[in-house]
Design a protein around this motif. Structure first.
Motif, mmCIF file in Angstrom:
data_model
loop_
_atom_site.group_PDB
_atom_site.id
_atom_site.type_symbol
_atom_site.label_atom_id
_atom_site.label_comp_id
_atom_site.label_asym_id
_atom_site.label_seq_id
_atom_site.Cartn_x
_atom_site.Cartn_y
_atom_site.Cartn_z
ATOM 1 N N GLU A 66 48.128 38.946 26.796
ATOM 2 C CA GLU A 66 47.044 37.962 26.780
ATOM 3 C C GLU A 66 45.712 38.711 26.799
ATOM 4 O O GLU A 66 45.634 39.829 27.296
ATOM 5 N N ILE A 67 44.692 38.067 26.302
ATOM 6 C CA ILE A 67 43.353 38.645 26.384
ATOM 7 C C ILE A 67 42.676 38.086 27.626
ATOM 8 O O ILE A 67 42.598 36.866 27.800
ATOM 9 N N GLU A 68 42.233 38.998 28.502
ATOM 10 C CA GLU A 68 41.578 38.591 29.753
ATOM 11 C C GLU A 68 40.218 37.993 29.427
ATOM 12 O O GLU A 68 39.382 38.641 28.811
ATOM 13 N N ASN A 69 40.005 36.751 29.854
ATOM 14 C CA ASN A 69 38.734 36.086 29.537
ATOM 15 C C ASN A 69 37.884 35.799 30.768
ATOM 16 O O ASN A 69 36.896 35.087 30.684
ATOM 17 N N ALA A 70 38.261 36.380 31.920
ATOM 18 C CA ALA A 70 37.478 36.152 33.141
ATOM 19 C C ALA A 70 37.683 37.305 34.117
ATOM 20 O O ALA A 70 38.679 38.023 34.047
ATOM 21 N N VAL A 71 36.711 37.462 35.002
ATOM 22 C CA VAL A 71 36.879 38.332 36.168
ATOM 23 C C VAL A 71 36.950 37.401 37.367
ATOM 24 O O VAL A 71 36.321 36.335 37.382
ATOM 25 N N TYR A 72 37.720 37.819 38.378
ATOM 26 C CA TYR A 72 37.986 36.960 39.516
ATOM 27 C C TYR A 72 37.522 37.614 40.810
ATOM 28 O O TYR A 72 37.642 38.821 40.977
ATOM 29 N N PHE A 73 37.051 36.781 41.720
ATOM 30 C CA PHE A 73 36.739 37.199 43.075
ATOM 31 C C PHE A 73 37.728 36.485 43.977
ATOM 32 O O PHE A 73 37.873 35.264 43.915
ATOM 33 N N VAL A 74 38.435 37.237 44.821
ATOM 34 C CA VAL A 74 39.489 36.667 45.666
ATOM 35 C C VAL A 74 38.874 36.121 46.955
ATOM 36 O O VAL A 74 38.396 36.872 47.793
ATOM 37 N N ASN A 75 38.863 34.795 47.081
ATOM 38 C CA ASN A 75 38.434 34.155 48.332
ATOM 39 C C ASN A 75 39.560 34.176 49.348
ATOM 40 O O ASN A 75 39.333 34.386 50.533
ATOM 41 N N SER A 76 40.779 33.908 48.890
ATOM 42 C CA SER A 76 41.944 33.977 49.769
ATOM 43 C C SER A 76 43.163 34.269 48.914
ATOM 44 O O SER A 76 43.228 33.890 47.752
ATOM 45 N N GLY A 77 44.124 34.964 49.528
ATOM 46 C CA GLY A 77 45.359 35.283 48.833
ATOM 47 C C GLY A 77 45.479 36.759 48.514
ATOM 48 O O GLY A 77 44.643 37.573 48.901
ATOM 49 N N ILE A 78 46.548 37.074 47.807
ATOM 50 C CA ILE A 78 46.829 38.444 47.381
ATOM 51 C C ILE A 78 47.241 38.406 45.912
ATOM 52 O O ILE A 78 48.078 37.584 45.512
ATOM 53 N N ILE A 79 46.666 39.299 45.130
ATOM 54 C CA ILE A 79 46.987 39.423 43.705
ATOM 55 C C ILE A 79 47.699 40.750 43.484
ATOM 56 O O ILE A 79 47.260 41.789 43.970
ATOM 57 N N GLU A 80 48.787 40.707 42.728
ATOM 58 C CA GLU A 80 49.529 41.908 42.368
ATOM 59 C C GLU A 80 49.158 42.292 40.941
ATOM 60 O O GLU A 80 49.120 41.440 40.054
ATOM 61 N N LEU A 81 48.901 43.580 40.716
ATOM 62 C CA LEU A 81 48.626 44.121 39.388
ATOM 63 C C LEU A 81 49.810 45.000 39.013
ATOM 64 O O LEU A 81 50.096 45.981 39.709
ATOM 65 N N SER A 82 50.542 44.620 37.955
ATOM 66 C CA SER A 82 51.735 45.370 37.569
ATOM 67 C C SER A 82 51.678 45.772 36.102
ATOM 68 O O SER A 82 50.909 45.224 35.317
#
Length: 190
Positions: free
Chosen positions: A43-59
């Motif tokens: 997919e083409i990334e169309n946004a940058v994100y700021f994490v308010n809550s939670g955990i994101i995994e980058l694989s």
């Protein structure tokens, strides 16, 4: 570290005191349930994100498996960065490891702001410097530290999150088997 919003983060990075209306781009709020793929391979990334809550995994896909490159926590920015910057297909995947509340800035809004606002250029530079340092430190750690040393640092810097990340995912991140991680955890707890 206390929870902040993207606006607070933006103001802290630039040492300013803007309101949401004064930002040079719109910021949207999005929610992802645990297990949701935020950005998938190709997919083409169309946004940058700021994490308010939670955990994101980058694989990333490896020869026959999937490897975990990093985890992103509250008050951190995340994106499939190469895809975002080049507007090309992503070679990594972002997944919500738990229910997540994120704030996002769309690619085209950020690019328009870069053309008209010097402060957003400074903000972007500082964010890219931070991303480079994070990546460089991760590479150095993988080349010079043991899995136990990396886990110990992770445990001390992200204590409140460690119990929320499945053991097999932490083991993948460290490049070891879950049984080896269990021995490391047992040793640290004794």
């Amino acid at each position: 570290m206390s929870i902040m919003t993207f606006l607070m983060f933006y103001n802290r990075v630039l040492n300013e005191n803007n309101t949401l209306e004064e930002l040079p781009f719109p910021v949207g709020k999005v929610f992802f349930q645990k297990g949701t793929v935020i950005t998938d391979y190709n997919e083409i990334e169309n946004a940058v994100y700021f994490v308010n809550s939670g955990i994101i995994e980058l694989s990333i896909k490896s020869y026959m498996t999937e490897k975990i490159i990093d985890f992103f926590f509250e008050n951190e920015m995340v994106a499939s960065l190469t895809s975002f910057l080049l507007q090309s297909e992503s070679d990594v995947k972002l997944t919500a490891l738990m229910d997540c509340e994120l704030e996002m800035v769309k690619y085209h809004h950020l690019m328009e702001a870069y053309d008209h606002d010097l402060s957003i250029n400074k903000f972007g530079r500082k964010i890219m410097e931070g991303a480079y340092i994070r990546k460089s430190n991760r590479e150095k750690a993988l080349l010079s530290k043991t899995a136990e040393e990396i886990y110990t640092e992770m445990f001390h810097t992200h204590t409140k999150y460690i119990s929320q990340i499945p053991v097999n995912k932490i083991a993948k991140y460290l490049g070891i088997h879950p049984e080896s991680l269990s021995r490391i955890r047992k040793k640290l707890n004794s």
